[in-house]
Design an enzyme around this catalytic site. Structure first.
Site, PDB file in Angstrom:
ATOM      1  N   ASP A 120     -44.423  76.349 -13.735  1.00  0.00           N
ATOM      2  CA  ASP A 120     -43.811  76.030 -15.013  1.00  0.00           C
ATOM      3  C   ASP A 120     -43.994  77.233 -15.926  1.00  0.00           C
ATOM      4  O   ASP A 120     -45.124  77.598 -16.270  1.00  0.00           O
ATOM      5  CB  ASP A 120     -44.449  74.779 -15.634  1.00  0.00           C
ATOM      6  CG  ASP A 120     -43.834  74.419 -16.970  1.00  0.00           C
ATOM      7  OD1 ASP A 120     -42.692  73.935 -16.990  1.00  0.00           O
ATOM      8  OD2 ASP A 120     -44.501  74.631 -18.009  1.00  0.00           O
ATOM      9  N   GLU A 216     -38.036  76.559 -11.890  1.00  0.00           N
ATOM     10  CA  GLU A 216     -36.999  75.904 -12.668  1.00  0.00           C
ATOM     11  C   GLU A 216     -35.795  76.819 -12.827  1.00  0.00           C
ATOM     12  O   GLU A 216     -35.929  78.047 -12.849  1.00  0.00           O
ATOM     13  CB  GLU A 216     -37.524  75.511 -14.045  1.00  0.00           C
ATOM     14  CG  GLU A 216     -38.580  74.432 -14.046  1.00  0.00           C
ATOM     15  CD  GLU A 216     -39.070  74.127 -15.444  1.00  0.00           C
ATOM     16  OE1 GLU A 216     -38.844  73.004 -15.922  1.00  0.00           O
ATOM     17  OE2 GLU A 216     -39.692  75.011 -16.054  1.00  0.00           O
ATOM     18  N   CYS A 270     -43.500  61.437 -15.940  1.00  0.00           N
ATOM     19  CA  CYS A 270     -44.936  61.233 -15.733  1.00  0.00           C
ATOM     20  C   CYS A 270     -45.271  61.592 -14.289  1.00  0.00           C
ATOM     21  O   CYS A 270     -44.663  61.071 -13.346  1.00  0.00           O
ATOM     22  CB  CYS A 270     -45.320  59.787 -16.033  1.00  0.00           C
ATOM     23  SG  CYS A 270     -47.056  59.408 -15.701  1.00  0.00           S
ATOM     24  N   CYS A 273     -46.835  58.006 -12.470  1.00  0.00           N
ATOM     25  CA  CYS A 273     -46.065  56.826 -12.080  1.00  0.00           C
ATOM     26  C   CYS A 273     -44.575  57.082 -11.984  1.00  0.00           C
ATOM     27  O   CYS A 273     -43.848  56.270 -11.427  1.00  0.00           O
ATOM     28  CB  CYS A 273     -46.321  55.690 -13.079  1.00  0.00           C
ATOM     29  SG  CYS A 273     -45.722  56.034 -14.759  1.00  0.00           S
ATOM     30  N   CYS A 289     -48.225  58.949 -21.232  1.00  0.00           N
ATOM     31  CA  CYS A 289     -47.310  58.016 -20.583  1.00  0.00           C
ATOM     32  C   CYS A 289     -47.497  56.621 -21.168  1.00  0.00           C
ATOM     33  O   CYS A 289     -48.624  56.108 -21.241  1.00  0.00           O
ATOM     34  CB  CYS A 289     -47.551  58.003 -19.070  1.00  0.00           C
ATOM     35  SG  CYS A 289     -46.442  56.892 -18.164  1.00  0.00           S
ATOM     36  N   CYS A 292     -48.238  53.987 -17.689  1.00  0.00           N
ATOM     37  CA  CYS A 292     -49.530  53.946 -16.995  1.00  0.00           C
ATOM     38  C   CYS A 292     -50.681  54.478 -17.841  1.00  0.00           C
ATOM     39  O   CYS A 292     -51.836  54.405 -17.411  1.00  0.00           O
ATOM     40  CB  CYS A 292     -49.449  54.735 -15.689  1.00  0.00           C
ATOM     41  SG  CYS A 292     -49.179  56.498 -15.916  1.00  0.00           S
ATOM     42  N   ASP A 299     -47.705  71.196 -19.902  1.00  0.00           N
ATOM     43  CA  ASP A 299     -47.354  72.184 -18.882  1.00  0.00           C
ATOM     44  C   ASP A 299     -47.940  71.817 -17.520  1.00  0.00           C
ATOM     45  O   ASP A 299     -47.295  72.037 -16.480  1.00  0.00           O
ATOM     46  CB  ASP A 299     -47.839  73.570 -19.310  1.00  0.00           C
ATOM     47  CG  ASP A 299     -47.147  74.044 -20.579  1.00  0.00           C
ATOM     48  OD1 ASP A 299     -46.018  73.589 -20.844  1.00  0.00           O
ATOM     49  OD2 ASP A 299     -47.732  74.874 -21.304  1.00  0.00           O
TER      50      ASP A 299
END
Length: 377
Positions: A120, A216, A270, A273, A289, A292, A299
């Site tokens: 990332d 990415e 997330c 989950c 999140c 969960c 990052d």
């Protein structure tokens, strides 16, 4: 003239709708004032001399090099390389010669071929790397340009006080201005060299360690339109990192590079989950999140989701917390931006039934769990 004729032919076909791809404008001839000083030799005597410190080129004869050429010389003498052409160019205040060679090269085995890593890229932190084993490493942003800004300001003020050129009157720059401008360019060249060195060291280390690298597909050109972050984004060199990883993994190690779709929500998903937030502002640096209760750095969460894409390319859900799942359903990001947009009057006027076009979406998507198929670039 052949190149000019081809340029006009492509322009005419593009204007008439007979040419695929991006629309081309009218051809513009290269200005001798702005063109880079370079020439390419493909015939004649092109060789690296036996002493390892001289090269021989057509019309230029034998030239001493600042750097030794023993690596290329050893390959040529061993018969594992053949020089095809040589290019001489003026760049960053120096003259360079580069050889295009056909090389017989063995592939290098990576240190961990069964491990995938998700990278990332960012501004405050240059890269956050999370591998499939759960290990997370952070690479700080050197910020070479920011550290040299004070020196550049002083050099620029010195240049502005000197007598510059004027095309209207034919006035030429003074010798003192040329000297001051050369000193300023030297600072710029040093920053560029430091940035290139840091990026090459990072990408070489990543390509030599992991069997799969996931990056990415960043819209760097669009990110540079943000006037608050443009300088730092350009200094980070995000596009250069992806380019170097692509050719180093393919040519040196025969490993694979996976490019996540541009709309893949790596930061909004997330890693525990798989719940996806509708929006996540840039100033929010901690991911929380609602499904969960996972609390993790933004990052780190994105890097874990990118690493999970390597497994999702063959099987799995594409969620970092669900690596062992055998379902084929994979994450898929939004096909386009989901923020509120202003309706287009022209489109509304042309449609009598009042239907809403896909690019005129007015509502934001709510938090949801993705279950559609993932499309990798």
């Amino acid at each position: 003239m052949a190149n000019a004729s081809a340029a006009f032919d492509n322009y005419a076909k593009s204007k008439n709708g007979k040419r695929r791809g991006k629309r081309m404008g009218a051809p513009r001839f290269k200005s001798k004032r702005k063109a880079r000083l370079a020439c390419r030799f493909t015939t004649g005597v092109i060789r690296v001399d036996a002493d390892g410190r001289h090269v021989t080129l057509p019309r230029l004869d034998t030239i001493r090099t600042h750097e030794p050429t023993v690596k290329l010389l050893a390959r040529v003498q061993a018969g594992t390389a053949r020089i095809l052409s040589a290019t001489v160019r003026h760049e960053r205040g120096r003259w360079f010669v580069s050889f295009q060679a056909e090389v017989k090269r063995d592939l290098e085995r990576v240190a961990r071929p069964d491990v995938a890593v998700g990278i990332d890229l960012g501004v405050k932190t240059l890269a956050v790397m999370a591998d499939s084993t759960g290990e997370i490493r952070t690479v700080a942003n050197p910020g070479h340009y920011d550290r040299a800004r004070r020196q550049l300001r002083r050099a620029s003020r010195t240049v502005s006080r000197r007598q510059g050129p004027d095309r209207r009157t034919g006035q030429k720059p003074s010798k003192r201005r040329e000297k001051a401008n050369a000193a300023r360019n030297k600072v710029h060249h040093r920053v560029a060299n430091l940035r290139a060195d840091a990026l090459h060291k990072l990408t070489t280390a990543v390509a030599a360690e992991y069997g799969t690298v996931v990056v990415e597909d960043l819209n760097v050109a669009g990110m540079l339109r943000n006037r608050r972050l443009a300088r730092r984004i350009a200094d980070a060199g995000c596009g250069e990192i992806r380019r170097q990883l692509t050719y180093k993994t393919r040519q040196r190690h025969a490993t694979r590079t996976i490019t996540a779709d541009r709309w893949y929500p790596s930061s909004e998903t997330c890693s525990g989950c798989g719940a996806v937030k509708a929006t996540l502002s840039l100033h929010v640096r901690t991911y929380q999140c609602d499904a969960c209760g996972l609390v993790i750095d933004r990052d780190d969460n994105a890097a874990l989701n990118l690493a999970a894409l390597a497994a999702a390319a063959t099987t799995g859900t594409g969620v970092a917390g669900d690596q062992d799942a055998q379902a084929v359903s994979k994450l898929r990001g939004a096909d386009q931006k989901t923020r509120t947009t202003r309706p287009r009057r022209k489109a509304e006027a042309s449609r009598t039934d009042g239907a809403t076009l896909p690019h005129q979406r007015q509502t934001e998507a709510r938090d949801r769990t993705q279950a559609e198929a993932l499309t990798l670039w």
